[in-house]
Design an enzyme around this catalytic site. Structure first.
Site, PDB file in Angstrom:
ATOM      1  CG  LEU A 182     -20.720 -32.276  25.085  1.00 53.67           C
ATOM      2  CD1 LEU A 182     -19.655 -32.627  24.060  1.00 53.67           C
ATOM      3  CD2 LEU A 182     -20.807 -30.766  25.259  1.00 53.67           C
ATOM      4  N   PRO A 183     -25.092 -32.807  24.027  1.00 49.72           N
ATOM      5  CG  PRO A 183     -26.073 -31.189  22.653  1.00 49.72           C
ATOM      6  CD  PRO A 183     -24.772 -31.563  23.290  1.00 49.72           C
TER       7      PRO A 183
ATOM      8  CB  THR B 205     -27.966 -39.756  27.178  1.00 43.21           C
ATOM      9  OG1 THR B 205     -28.261 -39.424  28.533  1.00 43.21           O
ATOM     10  CG2 THR B 205     -28.583 -41.101  26.836  1.00 43.21           C
TER      11      THR B 205
ATOM     12  CE  LYS C  10     -30.425 -40.836  30.598  1.00 46.85           C
ATOM     13  NZ  LYS C  10     -31.338 -40.293  31.596  1.00 46.85           N
TER      14      LYS C  10
ATOM     15  CE  LYS D 172     -29.725 -38.094  23.173  1.00 43.94           C
ATOM     16  NZ  LYS D 172     -28.758 -37.770  24.206  1.00 43.94           N
TER      17      LYS D 172
HETATM   18  P1  NAD Z   1     -28.738 -29.042  26.399  1.00 41.48           P
HETATM   19  O1  NAD Z   1     -28.950 -29.020  24.936  1.00 41.48           O
HETATM   20  O2  NAD Z   1     -29.526 -28.119  27.279  1.00 41.48           O
HETATM   21  O3  NAD Z   1     -27.179 -28.759  26.721  1.00 41.48           O
HETATM   22  C1  NAD Z   1     -26.123 -29.192  25.936  1.00 41.48           C
HETATM   23  C2  NAD Z   1     -25.090 -28.088  25.916  1.00 41.48           C
HETATM   24  O4  NAD Z   1     -23.923 -28.546  25.223  1.00 41.48           O
HETATM   25  C3  NAD Z   1     -25.568 -26.834  25.197  1.00 41.48           C
HETATM   26  O5  NAD Z   1     -25.457 -25.719  26.066  1.00 41.48           O
HETATM   27  C4  NAD Z   1     -24.624 -26.724  23.987  1.00 41.48           C
HETATM   28  O6  NAD Z   1     -24.331 -25.382  23.634  1.00 41.48           O
HETATM   29  C5  NAD Z   1     -23.400 -27.439  24.509  1.00 41.48           C
HETATM   30  N1  NAD Z   1     -22.501 -27.947  23.478  1.00 41.48           N
HETATM   31  C6  NAD Z   1     -22.790 -28.683  22.386  1.00 41.48           C
HETATM   32  N2  NAD Z   1     -21.658 -28.968  21.713  1.00 41.48           N
HETATM   33  C7  NAD Z   1     -20.643 -28.415  22.403  1.00 41.48           C
HETATM   34  C8  NAD Z   1     -19.234 -28.372  22.216  1.00 41.48           C
HETATM   35  N3  NAD Z   1     -18.644 -28.955  21.183  1.00 41.48           N
HETATM   36  N4  NAD Z   1     -18.489 -27.700  23.120  1.00 41.48           N
HETATM   37  C9  NAD Z   1     -19.080 -27.093  24.183  1.00 41.48           C
HETATM   38  N5  NAD Z   1     -20.403 -27.105  24.420  1.00 41.48           N
HETATM   39  C10 NAD Z   1     -21.169 -27.760  23.534  1.00 41.48           C
HETATM   40  O7  NAD Z   1     -28.930 -30.542  26.872  1.00 41.48           O
HETATM   41  P2  NAD Z   1     -29.186 -31.077  28.368  1.00 41.48           P
HETATM   42  O8  NAD Z   1     -30.637 -31.144  28.623  1.00 41.48           O
HETATM   43  O9  NAD Z   1     -28.281 -30.362  29.303  1.00 41.48           O
HETATM   44  O10 NAD Z   1     -28.707 -32.594  28.174  1.00 41.48           O
HETATM   45  C11 NAD Z   1     -27.329 -32.936  28.080  1.00 41.48           C
HETATM   46  C12 NAD Z   1     -27.216 -34.446  28.030  1.00 41.48           C
HETATM   47  O11 NAD Z   1     -27.796 -34.996  29.226  1.00 41.48           O
HETATM   48  C13 NAD Z   1     -27.957 -35.091  26.855  1.00 41.48           C
HETATM   49  O12 NAD Z   1     -27.214 -36.172  26.365  1.00 41.48           O
HETATM   50  C14 NAD Z   1     -29.267 -35.545  27.482  1.00 41.48           C
HETATM   51  O13 NAD Z   1     -29.807 -36.648  26.765  1.00 41.48           O
HETATM   52  C15 NAD Z   1     -28.823 -35.907  28.879  1.00 41.48           C
HETATM   53  N6  NAD Z   1     -29.848 -35.806  29.931  1.00 41.48           N
HETATM   54  C16 NAD Z   1     -30.668 -34.712  30.010  1.00 41.48           C
HETATM   55  C17 NAD Z   1     -31.621 -34.645  31.036  1.00 41.48           C
HETATM   56  C18 NAD Z   1     -32.558 -33.469  31.186  1.00 41.48           C
HETATM   57  O14 NAD Z   1     -33.522 -33.559  31.984  1.00 41.48           O
HETATM   58  N7  NAD Z   1     -32.344 -32.358  30.469  1.00 41.48           N
HETATM   59  C19 NAD Z   1     -31.718 -35.682  31.976  1.00 41.48           C
HETATM   60  C20 NAD Z   1     -30.834 -36.750  31.881  1.00 41.48           C
HETATM   61  C21 NAD Z   1     -29.907 -36.800  30.862  1.00 41.48           C
END
Ligand code: NAD
Length: 313
Positions: free
Chosen positions: A65-66, A96, A171, A246
């Protein structure tokens, strides 16, 4: 065969879940965005109607999740999911989030007999798709041993960082360093190009010289330098600038809590704050390059104060 509930199918969660599906695991999937559920359902996953439905009968729950508030709301909020996860199950919380939030969820899970690991990742969307993520794990070694067969499918480097919350500390340290590298690389690219260098030539010289770093290797922020980098597709996909901001905020909180000096992290947070202010929070974090385009410097300088102004004008 283990049955897995996967919650959060965004940029990262979707390809991670897909790799588990391809490896033959039974998956129940849920996201607030129906499109993400539909695309995995078409590949054989069970489309859950909500998070509670997803965890029915699941031996392992994975969430991606975000931010902290989404994770706390999911597991601990009204109708918190922990109460619906069967005792003895394993939760891999891969988002994260703040180390303190992770520890709160760890403690609540332990009270209910649910094993939980904080397991944030590094490696970006490309690593998620290729199954080559790095996992930084906090929690019990026995729980990590149990999780390892699944982590090995989604990643290629699995580190035990330490006790509950330690994965999140690792992280945010990593992402603070990444942000500093990204900003430094964007600044150097802009400087070289403004002084007549061809971007691809400059990028290659720095990549093979002492300034070489992960950003220059895989994620150059200058459009057209790397065909597969988000910069070459208008900064779409990848890792949102808002999520990097964030993480930098979490790093500053951790620095304050531990009385650590963090001027570079602080400046990086302010620079990403400016990028968000300019409406680019949804773009990939390499879009910080935009702040170095002609004319953008004055807004950045104003935001950062007189010292930066002297350098940027
Ligand atoms: P994103 O916003 O693309 O995906 C998050 C998903 O969670 C969304 O599809 C959203 O609809 C869903 N969501 C939110 N609340 C929800 C709930 N209550 N129930 C079900 N689904 C829910 O974000 P992302 O890029 O996939 O990143 C996710 C996590 O990974 C974050 O914490 C980010 O910091 C971390 N991260 C991202 C990357 C990257 O390159 N994108 C790399 C490493 C770590």
């Amino acid at each position: 065969m283990k049955s897995i509930a996967f919650i959060g199918l965004g940029h990262m969660g979707l390809p991670m879940a897909r790799n588990l599906l391809k490896a033959g695991f039974e998956l129940s999937v849920f996201d607030l965005q129906p499109d993400a559920i539909d695309s995995l359902a078409a590949e054989g996953a069970r489309a859950a109607t909500d998070a509670r439905d997803a965890v029915l009968g699941a031996e392992v729950v994975i969430s991606m999740l975000p931010a902290s508030r989404h994770v706390e709301e999911l597991y601990l909020g009204e109708n918190g999911l922990l109460a619906f996860i069967q005792a003895g199950s394993l939760v891999l919380e891969c988002s994260t989030i703040a180390p303190a939030s992770a520890r709160t969820v760890h403690a609540a899970a332990a009270l209910l007999g649910v094993e939980l690991l904080d397991a944030p990742v590094s490696g970006g969307t490309a690593g998620a798709a290729a199954g080559t993520l790095t996992f930084m794990v906090g929690g019990e070694v026995a729980a990590l041993d149990r999780a390892r067969p699944l982590l090995d499918i989604m990643g290629s480097n699995i580190f035990h960082a330490g006790p509950d919350g330690a994965g999140q500390v690792a992280k945010i340290c990593n992402n603070q360093l990444l942000a500093v590298q990204m900003i430094g690389t964007a600044e150097a690219m802009a400087l070289g190009v403004a002084n007549g260098l061809e971007p691809k030539i400059l990028a290659e010289i720095m990549r093979q010289s002492s300034g070489g770093n992960w950003v220059l290797e895989r994620y150059n922020p200058w459009p057209g330098v790397m065909a597969n980098a988000p910069a070459s597709r208008d900064y779409s996909g990848g890792f949102m600038a808002a999520l990097m901001a964030k993480d930098l905020g979490l790093a500053q909180e951790a620095a304050q809590a531990s009385a650590s000096q963090s001027p570079m992290g602080n400046l990086a947070l302010r620079i990403y704050g400016e990028l968000l202010q300019q409406g680019h929070g949804q773009l990939d974090f390499s879009a910080v390059q935009k702040l170095y385009s002609p004319g953008a410097g004055s807004a950045l300088a104003q935001r950062l104060g007189t010292a930066a102004n002297d350098g940027l004008e």
